[in-house]
Design a protein around this motif. Structure first.
Motif, short mmCIF file in Angstrom:
data_model
loop_
_atom_site.label_atom_id
_atom_site.label_comp_id
_atom_site.label_asym_id
_atom_site.label_seq_id
_atom_site.Cartn_x
_atom_site.Cartn_y
_atom_site.Cartn_z
N HIS A 137 -5.13 -9.53 3.80
CA HIS A 137 -5.82 -10.05 2.68
C HIS A 137 -7.38 -10.08 2.81
CE1 HIS A 137 -6.36 -11.74 -1.44
NE2 HIS A 137 -7.07 -12.67 -0.74
N PRO A 138 -8.12 -9.59 2.14
CA PRO A 138 -9.49 -9.75 2.30
C PRO A 138 -10.33 -10.98 1.87
CG PRO A 138 -9.04 -8.41 0.47
CD PRO A 138 -7.84 -8.71 0.77
N MET A 153 -0.95 -2.65 -3.28
CA MET A 153 -1.61 -3.36 -4.50
C MET A 153 -0.58 -3.78 -5.54
SD MET A 153 -4.58 -3.58 -3.24
CE MET A 153 -5.29 -4.22 -4.63
N THR A 208 -7.29 3.15 5.28
CA THR A 208 -7.94 2.84 6.42
C THR A 208 -7.38 2.00 7.34
OG1 THR A 208 -9.44 1.26 5.39
CG2 THR A 208 -10.19 3.69 5.48
N ASN A 209 -6.63 0.69 6.97
CA ASN A 209 -6.10 0.04 7.76
C ASN A 209 -4.99 0.46 8.14
OD1 ASN A 209 -6.98 -3.25 7.70
ND2 ASN A 209 -7.28 -2.32 5.59
N GLY A 250 -3.74 2.89 -1.31
CA GLY A 250 -5.05 3.82 -1.44
C GLY A 250 -5.61 4.42 -0.28
N ALA A 280 -0.54 -3.05 3.84
CA ALA A 280 -1.80 -2.78 4.30
C ALA A 280 -2.57 -2.32 3.11
CB ALA A 280 -1.90 -1.74 5.58
C1 GRF Z 1 -8.28 -3.48 2.41
O1 GRF Z 1 -9.64 -4.25 2.49
C2 GRF Z 1 -7.23 -4.79 2.06
O2 GRF Z 1 -7.66 -6.04 2.63
C3 GRF Z 1 -7.31 -4.84 0.64
O3 GRF Z 1 -7.26 -3.53 0.26
C4 GRF Z 1 -7.90 -2.92 1.05
C5 GRF Z 1 -7.28 -1.51 1.68
O4 GRF Z 1 -8.07 -0.56 2.03
N1 GRF Z 1 -5.90 -5.63 0.01
P1 GRF Z 1 -7.04 0.51 2.84
O5 GRF Z 1 -6.19 1.50 1.82
O6 GRF Z 1 -6.62 0.11 4.11
O7 GRF Z 1 -8.26 1.70 3.24
#
Ligand code: GRF
Length: 218
Positions: free
Chosen positions: A114-115, A95, A18-19, A15, A92
């Motif tokens: 993992h959040p 999904m 941002t990570n 997605g 990162a």
């Molecule tokens: C993050 O919050 C991660 O922990 C979760 O999905 C999100 C991904 O965000 N599994 P991004 O693509 O890194 O912006």
């Protein structure tokens, strides 16, 4: 920083990325020493692919719909990743669940963010579930990937106190700020050779981690 070439890291995203951006920025800011060799996404329109290209990193979409089975997709993805000879694979915000064959190919050199404060809230909708459970603390975990979903040894956790007025969105945003701290830190430690997985345990500086490292947020 060492004189050795930096460890090649491949990052998997789905997605926003941002990570991934935090991983890119940590190299730029000289706070960690690794090289992002390539980025792969299972979604064509992932904004993270653009972030990678903007940073001059090869970025690829591997389309699950082009393969007859999950195993065939996993194999094609793993083959494409291997071209870059990564020393570490980072999930990162990827999904899709990767099967045991894929995990075995990258055993001991795969990290996931993992959040939630694992082992609590494996799987999806972690922020919603933490609020529903009236948790007073929540956060994110970087862990080694094993065949068990969100179940591999934890390396580092970011913890915050859940506020009274908290919503799913506010909690998610606050936790993400911490993800951007702990993910580059864990990848940096692995790249320096200080962090590894051995006999199913996370080892830091030669000692098994009894509890994950901890970063407390506001
Ligand atoms: C993050 O919050 C991660 O922990 C979760 O999905 C999100 C991904 O965000 N599994 P991004 O693509 O890194 O912006």
């Amino acid at each position: 920083m060492s004189a050795d070439p930096p460890l090649p890291v491949v990052v998997l995203i789905s997605g926003e990325g941002t990570n991934l951006q935090a991983l890119i920025d940590a190299i730029r800011d000289d706070v960690a020493d690794y090289a992002i060799a390539a980025v792969f996404s299972d979604r064509a329109n992932a904004r993270g692919l653009e972030r990678a290209r903007n940073a001059g990193i090869p970025a690829h979409h591997v389309d699950p719909n082009s393969y007859s089975s999950r195993e065939a997709f996993d194999r094609a993805l793993a083959d494409a990743i291997c071209y870059y000879e990564p020393g570490l694979l980072v999930l990162a915000g990827f999904m899709r669940i990767l099967g045991p064959g894929f995990v075995a190919r990258f055993a001991d050199r795969m990290l996931n963010i993992h959040p939630s404060l694992l082992p609590k809230f494996k799987g999806l909708h972690t922020h919603r579930r933490a609020l529903a459970a009236a948790e007073t603390e929540h956060g994110a975990t970087v862990h080694f990937v094993t065949a068990e979903l969100d179940g591999g040894p934890a390396v580092i956790q970011y913890r915050i106190r859940v506020r009274e007025s908290e919503t799913e969105d506010s909690l998610s945003a606050r936790v993400q700020q911490g993800e951007y701290i702990i993910l580059p830190r864990a990848v940096g430690l692995f790249a320096e050779g200080r962090l590894r997985l051995e006999s199913g345990r996370a080892i830091l500086d030669g000692e098994a981690l009894r509890t994950p490292m901890r970063v407390d947020g506001d």
